[in-house]
Design an enzyme around this catalytic site. Sequence first.
Site, PDB file in Angstrom:
ATOM      1  N   ASN A  80     -13.768  25.263  26.199  1.00 50.20           N
ATOM      2  CA  ASN A  80     -14.080  23.914  25.700  1.00 50.20           C
ATOM      3  C   ASN A  80     -14.564  23.926  24.248  1.00 50.20           C
ATOM      4  O   ASN A  80     -15.099  24.920  23.770  1.00 50.20           O
ATOM      5  CB  ASN A  80     -15.151  23.283  26.587  1.00 50.20           C
ATOM      6  CG  ASN A  80     -16.459  24.063  26.535  1.00 50.20           C
ATOM      7  OD1 ASN A  80     -16.596  25.089  27.190  1.00 50.20           O
ATOM      8  ND2 ASN A  80     -17.414  23.598  25.744  1.00 50.20           N
TER       9      ASN A  80
ATOM     10  N   GLU B  65     -21.095  27.139  25.554  1.00 54.44           N
ATOM     11  CA  GLU B  65     -22.210  26.198  25.700  1.00 54.44           C
ATOM     12  C   GLU B  65     -23.310  26.502  24.681  1.00 54.44           C
ATOM     13  O   GLU B  65     -24.408  25.953  24.758  1.00 54.44           O
ATOM     14  CB  GLU B  65     -22.791  26.271  27.121  1.00 54.44           C
ATOM     15  CG  GLU B  65     -22.040  25.421  28.131  1.00 54.44           C
ATOM     16  CD  GLU B  65     -20.596  25.844  28.338  1.00 54.44           C
ATOM     17  OE1 GLU B  65     -20.374  27.031  28.649  1.00 54.44           O
ATOM     18  OE2 GLU B  65     -19.681  25.014  28.164  1.00 54.44           O
TER      19      GLU B  65
ATOM     20  N   ASP C 207     -15.583  19.193  29.304  1.00 57.29           N
ATOM     21  CA  ASP C 207     -15.834  20.626  29.547  1.00 57.29           C
ATOM     22  C   ASP C 207     -14.726  21.251  30.399  1.00 57.29           C
ATOM     23  O   ASP C 207     -14.991  22.084  31.261  1.00 57.29           O
ATOM     24  CB  ASP C 207     -17.209  20.828  30.210  1.00 57.29           C
ATOM     25  CG  ASP C 207     -17.623  22.295  30.264  1.00 57.29           C
ATOM     26  OD1 ASP C 207     -17.019  23.114  29.550  1.00 57.29           O
ATOM     27  OD2 ASP C 207     -18.537  22.625  31.044  1.00 57.29           O
TER      28      ASP C 207
ATOM     29  N   ASN D 116     -10.553  26.102  38.307  1.00 55.01           N
ATOM     30  CA  ASN D 116     -11.366  26.651  37.225  1.00 55.01           C
ATOM     31  C   ASN D 116     -10.839  28.042  36.927  1.00 55.01           C
ATOM     32  O   ASN D 116      -9.630  28.226  36.857  1.00 55.01           O
ATOM     33  CB  ASN D 116     -12.854  26.602  37.631  1.00 55.01           C
ATOM     34  CG  ASN D 116     -13.800  26.593  36.436  1.00 55.01           C
ATOM     35  OD1 ASN D 116     -13.663  27.411  35.531  1.00 55.01           O
ATOM     36  ND2 ASN D 116     -14.734  25.673  36.406  1.00 55.01           N
TER      37      ASN D 116
ATOM     38  N   GLU E 240     -18.593  38.633  40.564  1.00 57.05           N
ATOM     39  CA  GLU E 240     -17.321  37.975  40.278  1.00 57.05           C
ATOM     40  C   GLU E 240     -16.198  38.963  39.978  1.00 57.05           C
ATOM     41  O   GLU E 240     -15.128  38.572  39.539  1.00 57.05           O
ATOM     42  CB  GLU E 240     -17.493  37.013  39.096  1.00 57.05           C
ATOM     43  CG  GLU E 240     -18.448  35.864  39.390  1.00 57.05           C
ATOM     44  CD  GLU E 240     -18.411  34.755  38.338  1.00 57.05           C
ATOM     45  OE1 GLU E 240     -17.807  34.944  37.269  1.00 57.05           O
ATOM     46  OE2 GLU E 240     -18.996  33.686  38.610  1.00 57.05           O
TER      47      GLU E 240
ATOM     48  N   GLY F 237     -19.424  31.890  25.433  1.00 56.37           N
ATOM     49  CA  GLY F 237     -20.556  31.259  24.748  1.00 56.37           C
ATOM     50  C   GLY F 237     -20.274  29.825  24.348  1.00 56.37           C
ATOM     51  O   GLY F 237     -20.909  29.293  23.434  1.00 56.37           O
TER      52      GLY F 237
END
Lengths: 519, 253
Positions: free
Chosen positions: A232, A166, A275, A361, A54, A164
């Site tokens: 989120n 999630e 999210d 995104n 990426e 982090g």
Amino acid sequence: MTSARFLVFALACGLPSGSYKSQRYSLLAQITSGNVRDLELKWVFQSQSLDKFEATPLVADGVMYLTQPPNDVVALDARTGRPFWIYEYRPSPRAATCCGRVNRGVGLLDDRVFLSTIDAHLLALDARTGRLLWNVEVADFQKGYSLTHAPLVVKDKVIVGTAGGEFGIRGFLVAYDAKTGKEAWRFYTIPGPGEPGHETWSGDAWKQGGGSIWVTGSYDPDTNLTYWGVGNPGPDWNGDPRPGDNLYSDCVIALDADTGKLQWHYQFTPHDEWDWDAVQVPVLVDAEWGGRPRKLMLWGNRNAFFYVLDRTTGKFLSGKPFAKQTWAAGFDESGRPIKVPGTAPSSEGSLVFPGVQGATNWYSPSYSPRTGLFYLSTWQGYSSVFRKFAVEYEPGKRYMGGAPKSVISALRREPFKSWGEESGYGAVRAIDPQTGEWKWQFKMDDVTDGGILTTATDLLFTGGREGYFYALDARDGRLLWKKYLGGQVAAGPMTYQVDGKQHVAIAVGHSLFVFGLRE
Amino acid sequence: MRDLLRVTTLLVAAAAVCAQQAFNTSQDIEAGGRLFRAHCAACHGADGAAVRGTDLGRGQFHRGSSDQDLFRTISNGIPGTTMPPISLPGNQAWQIIAFVRSLGEWKAPAGATGDPRRGREIFDGKAGCLTCHRVDDKGGWAGPDLSEVGALRSWVQLESSVLRPAGTVRPQHWQVRAVARDGRTISGLRLNEDTHSLQLLDSQGRLVSLLKNDVQSYEIVKNSTMPSYEGKLTRQEADELVSYLVTLKGRNP
């Protein structure tokens, strides 16, 4: 920013988004709509890892600095691709990331290269030798923290934020002295007791409130503010444990670059249950607004709205959908979205547009001062069924209160298409910031995770999941050149000049491809 | 199937023996040292003596002491103990073994003592080492960067390098001298080379890449340009200089 060398390359390609304004717009003008068909492959860097690639490389003084996933740094001859040195960092195998062991690039100041790691360390290397100069633990990876974005260098500091979201982290942005690695300031994206914004949380929910940061921010020397998008709130997809707006999740925050003090914020998605991280690169533009010149911030959000904000004050100026959305009926006078009832996740499932990956995104957008258009990669007509369930927080474990379902897979897929356009498609859309309307689109069958680059010759470079790398006409979206590279594009293109020749680089699949004009 | 297994086992064993014979050069020892610090030193200590009942540098092992025994212990771990199996690519286990075999040389020999602060004064002053070598952000680029040399080389090796610099140096320290088309001379440390190009760190500390076709001429200098300090330093001064060099271990490894 102590040397002229850095300033020169800050204008070209020494910063992760091309410049502090993060427009991903280049002044290089050798490659034009007239000769773009003569692009040929100059060299390839093949990653030694099968992790998702990426990274956007940086180039300074003819040297390309690139991360090989997850956390190696390579210094390559930008002309031939031959390596000068490789710094191998072995992150802990127990480091937890939500969506792949990824890294999006390095930061650069004078003779120092900065690397953030998935086990939440920040490293400074000597750019000439790859030798480690310092290594600080930014956060405890065993509590779910990781670092995945390219650090942002501002003056004598290097700024990095924690991923982090999630894993029930309490996110923060932290600045270190670039020379010594000593912490200069820290800003928690989830305010603690006694801090403004804490009242938007209930009980102890703030302690694992999320608010990750995983794309690089921007900086405006005039206001001395650094701008960052925040991720989120936790847990994802179930807001029951955290009643309230959950500041500063899903916000853009503007901090004083010297002190880290919050100057203003704007929340795109209050009390987010879908999210929809606000992890987009803040694009800074100076343009006319309402008949007078104004310092603007343009933002295509994961929640499907395109925003114009005043970046001095944070004032909401406009918000228009750029893709199909069903969650908001519009905005009140203060710029707060009006949510549509029945769109929150439910135990039986709620169908919402856009889906969990959003209408865009983290894919870097671009703004061309020549065309006055804002370009972004979008997922059009894409939805998810959001289901929620109860979840308990356990340190270091995933903290997710639901399971969204979509026809189109979230991260990557096999190279066969198994759905029709009714489930969604990818596109580059060119938005006129003045009206919020899109002027043209370039449609792809599959969705796209590709970033965008525009140039002073009105070229637009991007790619998509199908494996094509494209040059479009930035004025009308016309396809000028394409090359099938056989892997997913999940990175941003960049351009640089070496030996007087313009090159374009893009990471595709597990390799970085570099193109230049045929000689 | 069983035959195939047997053949495979033999091949693996043969490969292991070959590997063992081939992977004990000074570069392997250096690479092994890096691996040892990454994988082993947390429990065994930097000197290999931290686990009770073992002293890797003095040949005291829990289980077997041949190179093959060590290879097996590294690869399989020791069940029932905290020694885990470590999966390493290529020849890395052999490089660790090569390093372990060299551990004994890492301590100062009996009788050699030195004050590292005094050694640093000699390094920065009388001996003039910074003219060519670099430590952290000070010094020149003509010779190898010594910021981490204490982690890479033993006392015995360092002493030998100071008093009796080798006639030829390791390939990673070879120098390039090239003459560009315009007559300019470019010299520096050879970082990389292939059929068509050379990558170097030049004497100004810049990364330079040269196409062999683009230069008038080039040569690879394999001989050391390091002067011997035998006779230039007293025995005590040499010990002090080395006692400083062994403290150079880089930052926060």
